[in-house]
Design a protein around this motif. Sequence first.
Motif, PDB file in Angstrom:
ATOM      1  N   VAL A 120       9.575 -36.634 -28.882  1.00 20.80           N
ATOM      2  CA  VAL A 120       8.516 -36.201 -29.794  1.00 20.80           C
ATOM      3  C   VAL A 120       8.903 -34.822 -30.296  1.00 20.80           C
ATOM      4  O   VAL A 120       9.234 -33.936 -29.517  1.00 20.80           O
ATOM      5  CB  VAL A 120       7.151 -36.132 -29.080  1.00 20.80           C
ATOM      6  N   GLU A 121       8.888 -34.675 -31.600  1.00 22.14           N
ATOM      7  CA  GLU A 121       9.218 -33.393 -32.219  1.00 22.14           C
ATOM      8  C   GLU A 121       8.067 -33.006 -33.146  1.00 22.14           C
ATOM      9  O   GLU A 121       7.948 -33.530 -34.252  1.00 22.14           O
ATOM     10  CB  GLU A 121      10.516 -33.549 -33.017  1.00 22.14           C
ATOM     11  N   PRO A 122       7.179 -32.105 -32.688  1.00 25.38           N
ATOM     12  CA  PRO A 122       6.075 -31.690 -33.553  1.00 25.38           C
ATOM     13  C   PRO A 122       6.587 -31.071 -34.854  1.00 25.38           C
ATOM     14  O   PRO A 122       7.683 -30.511 -34.905  1.00 25.38           O
ATOM     15  CB  PRO A 122       5.332 -30.650 -32.712  1.00 25.38           C
ATOM     16  N   GLN A 123       5.780 -31.168 -35.878  1.00 22.56           N
ATOM     17  CA  GLN A 123       6.123 -30.626 -37.186  1.00 22.56           C
ATOM     18  C   GLN A 123       6.480 -29.156 -37.049  1.00 22.56           C
ATOM     19  O   GLN A 123       5.851 -28.411 -36.302  1.00 22.56           O
ATOM     20  CB  GLN A 123       4.934 -30.803 -38.139  1.00 22.56           C
ATOM     21  N   ALA A 124       7.511 -28.762 -37.757  1.00 25.96           N
ATOM     22  CA  ALA A 124       7.916 -27.352 -37.843  1.00 25.96           C
ATOM     23  C   ALA A 124       8.245 -27.064 -39.300  1.00 25.96           C
ATOM     24  O   ALA A 124       8.766 -27.927 -40.005  1.00 25.96           O
ATOM     25  CB  ALA A 124       9.123 -27.080 -36.944  1.00 25.96           C
ATOM     26  N   TYR A 125       7.911 -25.863 -39.723  1.00 28.05           N
ATOM     27  CA  TYR A 125       8.182 -25.463 -41.108  1.00 28.05           C
ATOM     28  C   TYR A 125       9.658 -25.661 -41.414  1.00 28.05           C
ATOM     29  O   TYR A 125      10.496 -25.326 -40.589  1.00 28.05           O
ATOM     30  CB  TYR A 125       7.797 -23.992 -41.310  1.00 28.05           C
ATOM     31  N   PRO A 126       9.995 -26.216 -42.554  1.00 27.77           N
ATOM     32  CA  PRO A 126       9.152 -26.616 -43.678  1.00 27.77           C
ATOM     33  C   PRO A 126       8.833 -28.115 -43.719  1.00 27.77           C
ATOM     34  O   PRO A 126       8.305 -28.580 -44.720  1.00 27.77           O
ATOM     35  CB  PRO A 126      10.006 -26.221 -44.874  1.00 27.77           C
ATOM     36  N   ARG A 127       9.115 -28.860 -42.658  1.00 26.92           N
ATOM     37  CA  ARG A 127       8.843 -30.307 -42.643  1.00 26.92           C
ATOM     38  C   ARG A 127       7.360 -30.597 -42.820  1.00 26.92           C
ATOM     39  O   ARG A 127       6.522 -29.879 -42.308  1.00 26.92           O
ATOM     40  CB  ARG A 127       9.297 -30.928 -41.309  1.00 26.92           C
ATOM     41  N   THR A 128       7.061 -31.701 -43.459  1.00 28.31           N
ATOM     42  CA  THR A 128       5.675 -32.121 -43.664  1.00 28.31           C
ATOM     43  C   THR A 128       5.252 -33.193 -42.658  1.00 28.31           C
ATOM     44  O   THR A 128       4.244 -33.855 -42.861  1.00 28.31           O
ATOM     45  CB  THR A 128       5.469 -32.697 -45.077  1.00 28.31           C
ATOM     46  N   PHE A 129       5.999 -33.361 -41.578  1.00 19.48           N
ATOM     47  CA  PHE A 129       5.706 -34.455 -40.663  1.00 19.48           C
ATOM     48  C   PHE A 129       6.163 -34.179 -39.233  1.00 19.48           C
ATOM     49  O   PHE A 129       7.077 -33.399 -39.005  1.00 19.48           O
ATOM     50  CB  PHE A 129       6.360 -35.752 -41.155  1.00 19.48           C
ATOM     51  N   HIS A 130       5.468 -34.847 -38.306  1.00 16.19           N
ATOM     52  CA  HIS A 130       5.895 -34.914 -36.911  1.00 16.19           C
ATOM     53  C   HIS A 130       6.886 -36.064 -36.825  1.00 16.19           C
ATOM     54  O   HIS A 130       6.797 -37.029 -37.599  1.00 16.19           O
ATOM     55  CB  HIS A 130       4.724 -35.241 -35.985  1.00 16.19           C
TER      56      HIS A 130
ATOM     57  N   GLN B 255      15.031 -44.878 -40.571  1.00 23.95           N
ATOM     58  CA  GLN B 255      16.267 -45.325 -39.928  1.00 23.95           C
ATOM     59  C   GLN B 255      16.784 -44.319 -38.916  1.00 23.95           C
ATOM     60  O   GLN B 255      17.352 -44.687 -37.903  1.00 23.95           O
ATOM     61  CB  GLN B 255      17.351 -45.591 -40.978  1.00 23.95           C
ATOM     62  N   GLU B 256      16.612 -43.049 -39.246  1.00 20.81           N
ATOM     63  CA  GLU B 256      17.126 -42.016 -38.340  1.00 20.81           C
ATOM     64  C   GLU B 256      16.297 -40.752 -38.468  1.00 20.81           C
ATOM     65  O   GLU B 256      15.548 -40.574 -39.423  1.00 20.81           O
ATOM     66  CB  GLU B 256      18.596 -41.726 -38.622  1.00 20.81           C
ATOM     67  N   ARG B 257      16.451 -39.859 -37.494  1.00 16.80           N
ATOM     68  CA  ARG B 257      15.773 -38.570 -37.527  1.00 16.80           C
ATOM     69  C   ARG B 257      16.388 -37.697 -38.614  1.00 16.80           C
ATOM     70  O   ARG B 257      17.566 -37.779 -38.888  1.00 16.80           O
ATOM     71  CB  ARG B 257      15.932 -37.849 -36.189  1.00 16.80           C
ATOM     72  N   GLY B 258      15.576 -36.840 -39.179  1.00 19.67           N
ATOM     73  CA  GLY B 258      16.067 -35.905 -40.175  1.00 19.67           C
ATOM     74  C   GLY B 258      14.927 -35.063 -40.706  1.00 19.67           C
ATOM     75  O   GLY B 258      13.761 -35.293 -40.383  1.00 19.67           O
ATOM     76  N   ASP B 259      15.268 -34.095 -41.515  1.00 18.76           N
ATOM     77  CA  ASP B 259      14.259 -33.221 -42.097  1.00 18.76           C
ATOM     78  C   ASP B 259      13.724 -33.741 -43.421  1.00 18.76           C
ATOM     79  O   ASP B 259      12.781 -33.192 -43.962  1.00 18.76           O
ATOM     80  CB  ASP B 259      14.843 -31.823 -42.309  1.00 18.76           C
ATOM     81  N   TRP B 260      14.342 -34.761 -43.950  1.00 20.40           N
ATOM     82  CA  TRP B 260      13.946 -35.222 -45.262  1.00 20.40           C
ATOM     83  C   TRP B 260      14.178 -36.710 -45.335  1.00 20.40           C
ATOM     84  O   TRP B 260      15.260 -37.194 -45.005  1.00 20.40           O
ATOM     85  CB  TRP B 260      14.787 -34.529 -46.300  1.00 20.40           C
ATOM     86  N   CYS B 261      13.197 -37.435 -45.751  1.00 21.75           N
ATOM     87  CA  CYS B 261      13.329 -38.879 -45.911  1.00 21.75           C
ATOM     88  C   CYS B 261      12.974 -39.225 -47.339  1.00 21.75           C
ATOM     89  O   CYS B 261      11.962 -38.784 -47.842  1.00 21.75           O
ATOM     90  CB  CYS B 261      12.406 -39.612 -44.957  1.00 21.75           C
ATOM     91  N   SER B 262      13.827 -39.996 -47.969  1.00 21.15           N
ATOM     92  CA  SER B 262      13.491 -40.436 -49.312  1.00 21.15           C
ATOM     93  C   SER B 262      13.699 -41.931 -49.479  1.00 21.15           C
ATOM     94  O   SER B 262      12.888 -42.606 -50.072  1.00 21.15           O
ATOM     95  CB  SER B 262      14.291 -39.668 -50.360  1.00 21.15           C
TER      96      SER B 262
ATOM     97  N   LEU C 284       6.127 -37.544 -49.776  1.00 19.69           N
ATOM     98  CA  LEU C 284       5.323 -37.395 -48.563  1.00 19.69           C
ATOM     99  C   LEU C 284       6.082 -36.816 -47.386  1.00 19.69           C
ATOM    100  O   LEU C 284       5.563 -35.991 -46.641  1.00 19.69           O
ATOM    101  CB  LEU C 284       4.746 -38.755 -48.141  1.00 19.69           C
ATOM    102  N   PHE C 285       7.320 -37.241 -47.190  1.00 20.28           N
ATOM    103  CA  PHE C 285       8.079 -36.863 -45.994  1.00 20.28           C
ATOM    104  C   PHE C 285       9.278 -36.020 -46.409  1.00 20.28           C
ATOM    105  O   PHE C 285      10.356 -36.530 -46.689  1.00 20.28           O
ATOM    106  CB  PHE C 285       8.493 -38.123 -45.223  1.00 20.28           C
ATOM    107  N   ASN C 286       9.043 -34.703 -46.478  1.00 16.50           N
ATOM    108  CA  ASN C 286      10.067 -33.791 -46.991  1.00 16.50           C
ATOM    109  C   ASN C 286      10.130 -32.521 -46.164  1.00 16.50           C
ATOM    110  O   ASN C 286       9.308 -32.297 -45.282  1.00 16.50           O
ATOM    111  CB  ASN C 286       9.792 -33.478 -48.465  1.00 16.50           C
ATOM    112  N   ALA C 287      11.105 -31.697 -46.505  1.00 15.64           N
ATOM    113  CA  ALA C 287      11.250 -30.374 -45.871  1.00 15.64           C
ATOM    114  C   ALA C 287      11.602 -29.357 -46.950  1.00 15.64           C
ATOM    115  O   ALA C 287      12.549 -28.600 -46.823  1.00 15.64           O
ATOM    116  CB  ALA C 287      12.318 -30.423 -44.782  1.00 15.64           C
ATOM    117  N   TRP C 288      10.816 -29.367 -48.012  1.00 22.24           N
ATOM    118  CA  TRP C 288      11.056 -28.437 -49.105  1.00 22.24           C
ATOM    119  C   TRP C 288      10.682 -27.047 -48.669  1.00 22.24           C
ATOM    120  O   TRP C 288       9.753 -26.824 -47.933  1.00 22.24           O
ATOM    121  CB  TRP C 288      10.218 -28.809 -50.320  1.00 22.24           C
ATOM    122  N   ASP C 289      11.426 -26.090 -49.167  1.00 24.05           N
ATOM    123  CA  ASP C 289      11.158 -24.691 -48.816  1.00 24.05           C
ATOM    124  C   ASP C 289      10.865 -23.898 -50.067  1.00 24.05           C
ATOM    125  O   ASP C 289      11.378 -24.061 -51.081  1.00 24.05           O
ATOM    126  CB  ASP C 289      12.355 -24.106 -48.094  1.00 24.05           C
TER     127      ASP C 289
END
Length: 158
Positions: free
Chosen positions: A52-62, A88-95, A153-158
């Motif tokens: 489990v990886e809680p949301q951390a800036y700048p991700r918009t998701f846990h 499919q896999e963990r990452g900071d950005w899903c598109s 919805l699932f991004n890590a924009w800064d």
Amino acid sequence: MVDDGNTGFNLPRGATGFYRPKDGPLPETDLRAFLSALYAAARTAGGRVDQVEPQAYPRTFHTASVIDDTGEWIILCHIYHPWIAFAQERGDWCSEDFVAPPPWAGTFAYAGFVVLDREQLATPLSDVDTSGLTSGEWREIRFYGVTTLGGVLFNAWD
């Protein structure tokens, strides 16, 4: 870019993770509620929660994962709205790397979350009601070249 009935999905304020403080705080998905649903889903799957990886800036998701007899499932939970997606896999950005929800994903819906399927997440923004987005959110969408609902919805924009 208003919903014409194709998807029925409305992007409310904060869907992108960007907001103006003067507009007031955004709603927040309760991490404890997500964890409770996650552990219930793992039990339903006959599996176990792995990470489990809680949301951390700048991700918009846990991010979390469940391991069952079919393998590892990566679960994303939006920080501001109770949306669940599978990737499919963990990452900071899903598109585009979303996968269809497993049969036990309904456990999240039972707990009050909305489980988004792969087709919904791949929906072009032109087919989504984006009238709730601000000009600042659109600036970020254009800057990052995002064209799908999942990418917004699932991004890590800064």
